[in-house]
Design an enzyme around this catalytic site. Structure first.
Site, short mmCIF file in Angstrom:
data_model
loop_
_atom_site.label_atom_id
_atom_site.label_comp_id
_atom_site.label_asym_id
_atom_site.label_seq_id
_atom_site.Cartn_x
_atom_site.Cartn_y
_atom_site.Cartn_z
CG ASN A 84 -1.57 1.33 1.48
OD1 ASN A 84 -2.49 1.74 0.76
ND2 ASN A 84 -1.06 2.05 2.47
N GLY A 149 0.00 16.29 -13.57
CA GLY A 149 1.40 16.43 -13.16
C GLY A 149 1.89 15.30 -12.29
CE1 TYR A 153 1.27 7.74 -6.35
CE2 TYR A 153 -0.27 8.30 -8.10
CZ TYR A 153 -0.02 7.76 -6.85
OH TYR A 153 -1.05 7.23 -6.11
N1 LIG Z 1 -5.10 9.13 -1.66
C1 LIG Z 1 -5.43 9.06 -2.95
O1 LIG Z 1 -6.13 9.92 -3.52
C2 LIG Z 1 -4.94 7.88 -3.75
C3 LIG Z 1 -5.41 7.71 -5.07
C4 LIG Z 1 -4.96 6.64 -5.80
C5 LIG Z 1 -4.07 5.73 -5.23
N2 LIG Z 1 -3.63 5.93 -3.96
C6 LIG Z 1 -2.67 4.98 -3.39
O2 LIG Z 1 -3.16 4.48 -2.15
C7 LIG Z 1 -2.06 4.18 -1.30
C8 LIG Z 1 -2.22 4.88 0.04
O3 LIG Z 1 -2.35 6.27 -0.18
P1 LIG Z 1 -2.68 7.29 1.00
O4 LIG Z 1 -3.30 8.48 0.38
O5 LIG Z 1 -3.39 6.58 2.11
O6 LIG Z 1 -1.18 7.66 1.47
P2 LIG Z 1 -0.67 8.40 2.80
O7 LIG Z 1 0.50 9.23 2.38
O8 LIG Z 1 -1.80 9.07 3.52
O9 LIG Z 1 -0.18 7.19 3.72
C9 LIG Z 1 0.81 6.30 3.27
C10 LIG Z 1 1.69 5.85 4.40
O10 LIG Z 1 2.80 5.22 3.78
C11 LIG Z 1 3.95 5.49 4.54
N3 LIG Z 1 5.16 5.38 3.73
C12 LIG Z 1 5.64 6.27 2.81
N4 LIG Z 1 6.80 5.83 2.32
C13 LIG Z 1 7.07 4.65 2.93
C14 LIG Z 1 8.14 3.74 2.86
N5 LIG Z 1 9.17 3.98 2.05
N6 LIG Z 1 8.11 2.62 3.61
C15 LIG Z 1 7.06 2.38 4.45
N7 LIG Z 1 6.01 3.23 4.58
C16 LIG Z 1 6.02 4.35 3.83
C17 LIG Z 1 3.76 6.92 5.04
O11 LIG Z 1 4.55 7.18 6.18
C18 LIG Z 1 2.25 6.96 5.29
O12 LIG Z 1 1.95 6.72 6.65
C19 LIG Z 1 -0.80 4.61 -2.06
O13 LIG Z 1 -0.25 3.49 -2.74
C20 LIG Z 1 -1.33 5.61 -3.06
O14 LIG Z 1 -0.49 5.72 -4.17
C21 LIG Z 1 -4.03 6.98 -3.20
#
Ligand SMILES: NC(=O)c1ccc[n+]([C@@H]2O[C@H](COP(=O)([O-])OP(=O)(O)OC[C@H]3O[C@@H](n4cnc5c(N)ncnc54)[C@H](O)[C@@H]3O)[C@@H](O)[C@H]2O)c1
Length: 242
Positions: A84, A149, A153
């Site tokens: 995730n 942008g 990613y």
């Molecule tokens: N939020 C959105 O709109 C959205 C949309 C599409 C996809 N996603 C995907 O969903 C997933 C979760 O997104 P989110 O918005 O909850 O993210 P977020 O940034 O709120 O939380 C992600 C967590 O990952 C941790 N993290 C970051 N780098 C890390 C590393 N190298 N090792 C271990 N942990 C690490 C961070 O500390 C954070 O607590 C991601 O893969 C994101 O790409 C999110």
């Protein structure tokens, strides 16, 4: 036996310390799994793990192969891996033409290499035991071009989708499934005006919530989903054509 029972299964959720990952942790635990909550920030993982029965903290950086191998060894056999973590610290947005090449690596390191490290660390054990579930959280940005942008990613997310298909077919006879969820617009707690504007563009009429992702992961992690592998499911309120 209730449907989607994950009792006796050990899960690992990367980036589980907040947001979508926290929703996944809670959903897997509610279905009986013991969940190791990974995060770069141990304090975030602890807050979540402390409030979820049977959850433990597994703080490591998924982009560091050695740290991943040691972290996974400390957890013990992992039955369910959810990749995730995917939003690199200091993520910015902007057109590719304006990006400095020095900025590229962090997106690919986290979204492709992070997935590779975690899959590699759990795969041998899953193959020995003849079962496993791997779910990678991808994005619409990895499936289609979006003029927001987020090209690098998207490149990392798309690379992980392609890798997961190969992983799935290489390991299909070993009782392991590997799938991606391509998330659409999630509710990122932006200000109400922005949220309402964005929500109007989603056919279902609202942005995604962590619980929406948790429910889909529970299904993909279950024994019932044994015939569903090598797929990318658009989990986006109907935004992308499937
Ligand atoms: N939020 C959105 O709109 C959205 C949309 C599409 C996809 N996603 C995907 O969903 C997933 C979760 O997104 P989110 O918005 O909850 O993210 P977020 O940034 O709120 O939380 C992600 C967590 O990952 C941790 N993290 C970051 N780098 C890390 C590393 N190298 N090792 C271990 N942990 C690490 C961070 O500390 C954070 O607590 C991601 O893969 C994101 O790409 C999110």
């Amino acid at each position: 036996m209730p449907a989607f029972d994950l009792s006796g299964r050990q899960a690992l959720v990367t980036g589980g310390g907040q947001g979508v990952g926290e929703g996944i942790v809670r959903a897997l635990a509610a279905h009986g799994a013991a969940v190791a909550v990974n995060d770069l920030h141990a304090d975030r993982a602890s807050v979540v793990a402390d409030s979820v029965p049977g959850a433990t903290v597994a703080a490591f950086d998924v982009t560091d192969g050695q740290a991943v191998a040691e972290g996974v060894a400390a957890i013990g056999p992992v039955d369910i891996l959810v990749n995730n973590a995917g939003v690199p610290e200091g993520m910015g947005v902007g057109p590719f033409a304006d990006m400095d090449p020095g900025e590229w690596a962090k997106y690919v390191d986290l979204n492709l290499y992070g997935v590779l490290h975690c899959c590699h660390a759990v795969l041998g054990g899953m193959r020995e035991r003849g079962r496993g579930r791997i779910v990678t959280i991808s994005s619409g940005a990895g499936v289609t071009g979006i003029n927001l942008g987020v090209s690098l990613y998207g490149a990392g997310k798309g690379g992980a989708i392609a890798f997961m298909r190969h992983l799935a077919v290489e390991n299909a006879r070993a009782g392991i499934t590997a799938n991606c969820l391509a998330l659409g617009l999630m509710d990122n707690k932006a200000n109400r005006e922005v949220t309402e504007h964005l929500a109007r563009s989603v056919p279902v009429g609202r942005l995604g919530q962590p619980d929406d992702v948790g429910a889909a992961v529970v299904f993909l992690a279950s024994d019932e989903a044994a015939w569903l592998t090598a797929q990318t499911i658009n989990l986006d309120g109907g935004s992308l054509p499937s």
